[in-house]
Design a protein around this motif. Structure first.
Motif, PDB file in Angstrom:
ATOM      1  N   ILE A   1     -83.271  96.538  22.900  1.00 26.14           N
ATOM      2  CA  ILE A   1     -82.287  97.504  22.164  1.00 26.14           C
ATOM      3  C   ILE A   1     -81.251  97.931  23.126  1.00 26.14           C
TER       4      ILE A   1
ATOM      5  N   VAL B   1     -96.913  93.032  16.888  1.00 23.78           N
ATOM      6  CA  VAL B   1     -96.056  92.448  17.935  1.00 23.78           C
ATOM      7  C   VAL B   1     -96.991  92.103  19.127  1.00 23.78           C
TER       8      VAL B   1
ATOM      9  N   GLU C   1     -90.819  96.570  26.135  1.00 19.39           N
ATOM     10  CA  GLU C   1     -90.112  95.253  25.866  1.00 19.39           C
ATOM     11  C   GLU C   1     -89.079  95.631  24.699  1.00 19.39           C
ATOM     12  N   LEU C   2     -89.485  96.126  23.629  1.00 19.61           N
ATOM     13  CA  LEU C   2     -88.629  96.189  22.283  1.00 19.61           C
ATOM     14  C   LEU C   2     -87.443  97.495  22.949  1.00 19.61           C
TER      15      LEU C   2
ATOM     16  N   ASN D   1     -78.417 101.616  13.315  1.00 15.75           N
ATOM     17  CA  ASN D   1     -78.810 101.960  14.600  1.00 15.75           C
ATOM     18  C   ASN D   1     -79.938 102.850  15.001  1.00 15.75           C
ATOM     19  N   VAL D   2     -80.713 102.688  13.929  1.00 11.76           N
ATOM     20  CA  VAL D   2     -82.092 103.544  14.194  1.00 11.76           C
ATOM     21  C   VAL D   2     -83.125 102.400  14.105  1.00 11.76           C
ATOM     22  N   TYR D   3     -83.909 102.395  15.095  1.00 12.25           N
ATOM     23  CA  TYR D   3     -85.110 101.381  14.850  1.00 12.25           C
ATOM     24  C   TYR D   3     -86.567 102.140  15.048  1.00 12.25           C
ATOM     25  N   LEU D   4     -87.329 102.011  13.979  1.00 14.90           N
ATOM     26  CA  LEU D   4     -88.595 102.667  13.812  1.00 14.90           C
ATOM     27  C   LEU D   4     -89.539 101.619  14.095  1.00 14.90           C
ATOM     28  N   TYR D   5     -90.618 102.060  15.124  1.00 18.94           N
ATOM     29  CA  TYR D   5     -91.936 101.191  15.050  1.00 18.94           C
ATOM     30  C   TYR D   5     -92.938 101.877  14.791  1.00 18.94           C
ATOM     31  N   ASP D   6     -94.003 101.764  13.953  1.00 17.53           N
ATOM     32  CA  ASP D   6     -94.956 102.392  13.745  1.00 17.53           C
ATOM     33  C   ASP D   6     -96.169 101.556  14.352  1.00 17.53           C
TER      34      ASP D   6
ATOM     35  N   LEU E   1     -86.687 105.868   7.836  1.00 14.99           N
ATOM     36  CA  LEU E   1     -85.703 106.060   8.843  1.00 14.99           C
ATOM     37  C   LEU E   1     -85.252 104.733   9.452  1.00 14.99           C
ATOM     38  N   ASN E   2     -86.005 103.705   9.190  1.00 10.32           N
ATOM     39  CA  ASN E   2     -85.836 102.466   9.630  1.00 10.32           C
ATOM     40  C   ASN E   2     -84.459 101.855   8.995  1.00 10.32           C
ATOM     41  N   LYS E   3     -84.170 102.432   7.948  1.00  8.69           N
ATOM     42  CA  LYS E   3     -83.054 101.832   6.989  1.00  8.69           C
ATOM     43  C   LYS E   3     -81.774 102.594   7.510  1.00  8.69           C
ATOM     44  N   LEU E   4     -81.684 103.512   8.382  1.00  8.09           N
ATOM     45  CA  LEU E   4     -80.620 103.913   8.942  1.00  8.09           C
ATOM     46  C   LEU E   4     -80.038 102.939   9.877  1.00  8.09           C
TER      47      LEU E   4
ATOM     48  N   ASP F   1     -96.719  98.204  13.457  1.00 12.05           N
ATOM     49  CA  ASP F   1     -95.741  97.177  13.821  1.00 12.05           C
ATOM     50  C   ASP F   1     -95.969  96.716  15.288  1.00 12.05           C
TER      51      ASP F   1
END
Lengths: 271, 435
Positions: B178, B308, B173-174, B296-301, B291-294, B304
Motif C-alpha cells: 500500500i 493470506v 507485506e501488505l 483509500n481505506v484498507y481493512l484486514y481482519d 470501513l473497507n468500502k471507503l 483475512d
C-alpha cells in the motif's frame, strides 16, 4: 520505406513479448531483453522520423500515420526516461502492448508522403503538433499507470491475490507515477492548445472558433486540470485519480481520432 | 578423499525438544568449543553451528566412526543426558546425506519457518569463526562456500523467501504494497496484545516513523509507548488521532465496534485521502467491516490475514520443491569435485594437461620447421617429452609423499590450484563470489 517501418513494428512486438514474458515468469533476462529491444526500436523509430522529415521536406506530422507514429515515439522515450530516473516494477508490461497497438494503427494507415497542404505551411506546425502529440505520449503513460493502480487496488481491497498482486508495485508508487506523468503531460497539453490557438489566429484570424477538435481538446484539458486541481486541494488520489486519468485519456484519444473520423471540422485534413 | 569422511552431527528442532536443545546451546567464546572439537581424535576439520533451533557440528574425519562418538560426547558433556538418550536425540548424516543436509540448512529448507533468511547469516558466522580458529581446511572451506552459493542460487531462482508465513509478517507485506516505503509512516496500536506488539515490532524494523499507543487504561498505554519510543493517548482520542496515522493495529477486548465507517469518513477528508491501513486482530472485531468500502481505506481482519498466510504457505511449498531440485543438482556437482580431490585423479588430470600442452606446442613447432628430417623430429619430440616429465616429477613426489590426512587435502588443493586443474569446474567461480 514500409519495410523499415515494419521492422520497427516487429521491434516493438518483440519488446512487448519480452515484457509480458518477464511479467509472467519474473525472469530477469526477459526484462533486460525487453529493455534492449525497446531501446533498439526507439532508436530505429527516431531514425525513421528523421528520414521522413528529409524525404518529405517538412515536419512529418501531417497525417494519421505520422501523427500516431510520433505519438508512439514520444511514449517510448517518455517511458525509457522514467525507467532511467526510477523503476516502476512491470510498468513495461502495460506500456509496450499499448505502444504496439499504436504502431499497428500507424502501420495500417496510409504511409504515403504527401505534399504539404497550404493550410499547414507554417512555422507553427512542428511546434503545435509535436507538443500535442508529446502530451498524448505522457497521458498514455499515465493511463497505463492508472490501469495498474486499479488492478492492484482491487486485489488489495478484495483480498484475493492473483497474478498481479506480487507483480505490481505498491499503490503509493503507482499513484506517484500518475502524478509524475500528468505533471509533464498536462503542461505539454496546455502548450499544445496555446500554440494551436496562436496558429489559428495567424491562419484563420481567430484564436478560437469552437471547431470540434478545439472543443474536444478543451474538454480533455479540463478533465486533466480537474485531476491536478483536486489532488492539490482535497487530495484526490488513488482510485479516483486513476479513474479520471483513464477517462481523460479516452477524451485525448477521441480528440485525436474521433473528431477527425467522426465529426470532421477544419482540423480534419489531418486524416 | 572418501565422501564418507564428511559428517554432520547434532540436534535440531526436528530431533529434539527445546528442553534438550537448550542444554546443548553454547554461548560465549565460540573458539572454546572449536578448540575442544579439534582436540577430538580423528576429527580433521570442523565447523560448529549453534542457534536457537539447532546445534550442529560439521566435520571431516579419516576414521568417522571414532570421531562421531567423540563429537557426540562433546555435545552432551555439560548435560545430564545419558549416551543412549543422546543417540536418540541426535541426527547423523554422513557422506552425500551430510552434504545435502548442509545445503538444505543454508538455504533455509530445514528451518522451522522455511525460507526465513537468518540461518544463512548464522552459518556464515559459524564458518568465519571456524576458519579464524583454523578449524577448517580444503574440504570444509569448499563445502561451506558451496553451501552459501547454493543458498544464494535458491534465493534468486525460487520465491522461497518472498512469502510471509506469519500474521505479523503478512501485515508488513501488505503495508508495503500500500505505502511502498514504510519510512516515516505512523503506526497506532489500539489495545495491547502479543500479536499486535509483534506486528508493531516488525513495522518498526521496517523503519516506520512513530508509534502511538491508545489503551483503555492509560497506564498500560504509557508503558507500551515507552517500549516503542512512542507516545500514549487515551482511547477516547482515537478518532482525532487518526488524522496523522497511516497504519492502525487494533486488538482491544472490547465487546463491540470501537471505530465505525461514519467515524472515519470525515477523517479521510482531513487526511486529504492519504491511504489508511487498518488491521483488526481482535475477536470480536473492533473495526467496522464497512470501513473497507471507503476509498483509500484498507481493512484486514484476523481471518483475512490468516487466509493470506495460508495462501503463502501453499506457494512456499511449491517453491520448496524447486529448491530441493537445486540442492540435489549442486550436491552432485560437489561430489564430482570431491572425487577429483584424490591423488590418482589429480595425477591423471595433470598428466593429461601437460601432455596436451606438449602436443600442441610440438605441432606448432613442426608447422614452422617443415623441412626437418623425420629423425630429427623424433629427437625434438623426445626432448619435449623428457622436459615435461622432469618438470612434473618433483611436484608429483610432493603429492605422493606420506603425510597426515589434513595436510594431504591442503597439498591437493594447493596442487590443483597451482596447475589450474579445477578450471573446467564452473562451480569454483560461484563459491568465490560469496567470499
Amino acid at each position: 520505406m514500409s519495410a523499415f517501418f515494419l521492422l520497427i513494428l516487429i521491434g516493438y512486438l518483440l519488446a512487448t513479448s519480452a515484457s509480458v514474458a518477464h511479467f509472467i515468469t519474473q525472469e530477469k533476462n526477459a526484462q533486460q531483453a525487453a529493455r534492449a529491444l525497446l531501446i533498439g526500436a526507439g532508436v530505429l523509430h527516431t531514425v525513421y522520423f528523421v528520414w521522413r522529415y528529409f524525404a518529405a521536406g517538412h515536419t512529418p506530422l501531417t497525417n494519421n500515420h505520422e501523427a500516431v507514429s510520433f505519438f508512439a515515439l514520444a511514449m517510448t522515450w517518455g517511458f525509457l526516461s522514467f525507467r532511467w530516473r526510477y523503476q516502476v516494477k512491470n510498468f513495461g508490461a502495460f506500456v509496450t502492448p499499448l505502444l504496439t497497438g499504436l504502431m499497428l494503427v500507424a502501420f495500417f494507415s496510409s504511409q504515403k508522403i504527401h505534399d504539404l497542404p497550404p493550410a499547414l505551411q507554417s512555422k507553427w506546425l512542428p511546434v503545435h503538433a509535436s507538443m500535442a502529440l508529446m502530451a498524448n505520449g505522457f497521458l498514455a503513460l499515465a493511463f497505463c499507470g492508472g490501469l495498474m493502480y486499479l488492478i492492484q487496488e482491487k486485489e488489495i481491497k478484495k483480498k484475493r491475490f492473483g497474478l498481479f498482486y506480487s507483480r505490481l508495485p505498491s499503490l503509493d508508487a503507482l499513484d506517484n507515477l500518475n502524478h509524475h506523468c500528468l505533471s509533464i503531460g498536462f503542461p505539454l497539453l496546455t502548450m499544445g492548445i496555446i500554440t494551436g490557438s496562436l496558429w489559428a489566429k495567424q491562419a484563420w484570424g481567430a484564436y478560437w472558433q469552437w471547431d470540434p477538435k478545439e472543443t474536444w481538446s478543451l474538454i480533455t484539458w479540463f478533465i486533466y486540470a480537474a485531476i491536478l486541481h483536486q489532488r492539490l486541494t482535497v487530495g484526490w488520489r488513488g482510485k479516483r485519480a486513476a479513474i479520471m486519468t483513464i477517462i481523460g485519456f479516452s477524451a485525448a484519444l477521441f480528440t485525436l481520432w474521433g473528431v477527425t473520423f467522426l465529426l470532421g471540422g477544419i482540423h480534419s485534413y489531418v486524416g | 578423499m572418501s565422501v564418507d569422511s564428511i559428517v554432520v552431527l547434532g540436534v535440531n528442532h526436528k530431533t529434539a525438544p527445546v528442553a534438550i536443545r537448550e542444554q546443548l546451546a553454547f554461548s560465549g567464546d565460540i573458539q572454546i568449543p572449536l578448540r575442544k572439537l579439534m582436540g577430538i581424535p580423528h576429527c580433521v576439520e570442523c565447523c560448529f553451528l549453534s542457534t536457537c533451533n539447532r546445534v550442529e557440528v560439521i566435520f571431516t574425519s579419516s576414521r568417522p566412526d571414532d570421531a562421531i562418538r567423540g563429537v557426540r560426547g562433546f555435545l552432551f558433556e555439560n548435560s545430564s543426558i545419558s549416551e543412549e538418550e543422546a543417540i536418540h536425540y541426535t541426527f547423523l548424516h554422513q557422506g552425500q546425506e551430510a552434504i545435502i543436509h548442509l545445503f538444505r540448512v543454508a538455504s533455509s529448507l530445514d528451518s522451522m519457518i522455511v525460507g526465513e533468511p537468518q540461518i544463512l547469516g548464522q552459518l556464515k558466522d559459524a564458518f568465519r569463526d571456524a576458519s579464524e580458529g583454523h578449524a577448517t581446511g580444503a574440504i570444509l572451506n569448499r563445502l561451506m562456500h558451496k553451501s552459501f552459493s547454493v543458498a544464494k542460487r535458491i534465493r534468486t531462482e525460487t520465491n522461497i523467501g518472498s512469502s510471509a508465513v506469519s500474521i505479523s509478517y503478512a501485515a508488513v507485506e501488505l503495508a508495503k504494497k500500500i505505502f511502498g516505503e514504510l519510512k516515516g509512516k505512523k503506526v497506532m496500536l489500539v489495545g495491547a496484545g502479543e500479536m499486535a506488539e509483534l506486528a508493531a515490532e516488525h513495522l518498526i524494523n521496517q523503519g516506520v516513523g512513530g508509534v502511538v499507543v491508545a489503551n483503555r487504561t492509560l497506564d498500560r498505554a504509557v508503558k507500551l509507548a515507552r517500549r516503542f519510543n512512542g507516545s500514549a493517548v487515551a482511547l477516547t482520542e482515537l478518532v482525532e488521532q487518526l488524522e496523522g496515522v497511516d497504519i492502525l493495529i487494533s486488538s482491544t477486548g472490547a465487546p463491540g465496534l470501537i471505530l465505525t465507517r461514519d467515524d472515519v469518513k470525515p477523517v479521510m477528508r482531513q487526511r486529504k485521502n492519504k491511504p489508511l491501513f487498518l488491521i483488526d486482530i481482535a475477536v470480536p472485531r473492533d473495526l467496522d467491516p464497512e470501513l473497507n468500502k471507503l476509498d483509500n481505506v484498507y481493512l484486514y481482519d484476523i481471518d483475512d490475514l490468516t487466509s493470506v498466510v495460508e495462501g503463502n504457505k501453499a506457494e512456499r511449498d511449491k517453491e520448496a520443491g524447486k529448491a530441493e531440485r537445486i540442492v540435489a543438482e549442486e550436491t552432485l556437482k560437489f561430489l564430482q569435485w570431491l572425487e577429483s580431490m584424490q591423488v590418482s585423479p589429480t595425477i591423471i588430470a595433470l598428466r593429461q594437461k601437460v601432455e596436451a600442452l606438449r602436443d600442441r606446442e610440438l605441432a606448432r613447432t613442426f608447422l614452422q620447421l617443415k623441412e626437418l628430417p623425420e629423425k630429427e623430429k623424433r629427437s625434438v619430440e623426445i626432448l619435449a617429452a623428457s622436459l615435461v616429465n622432469k618438470l612434473i616429477h618433483d611436484p608429483m613426489l610432493f603429492l605422493k609423499a606420506e603425510c597426515p590426512p589434513e595436510e594431504k587435502q591442503q597439498r591437493l588443493a594447493l596442487f590443483r590450484q597451482m596447475f589450474g586443474l579445477d578450471q573446467h569446474l564452473p562451480s569454483r567461480k560461484d563459491s568465490d563470489e560469496t567470499r
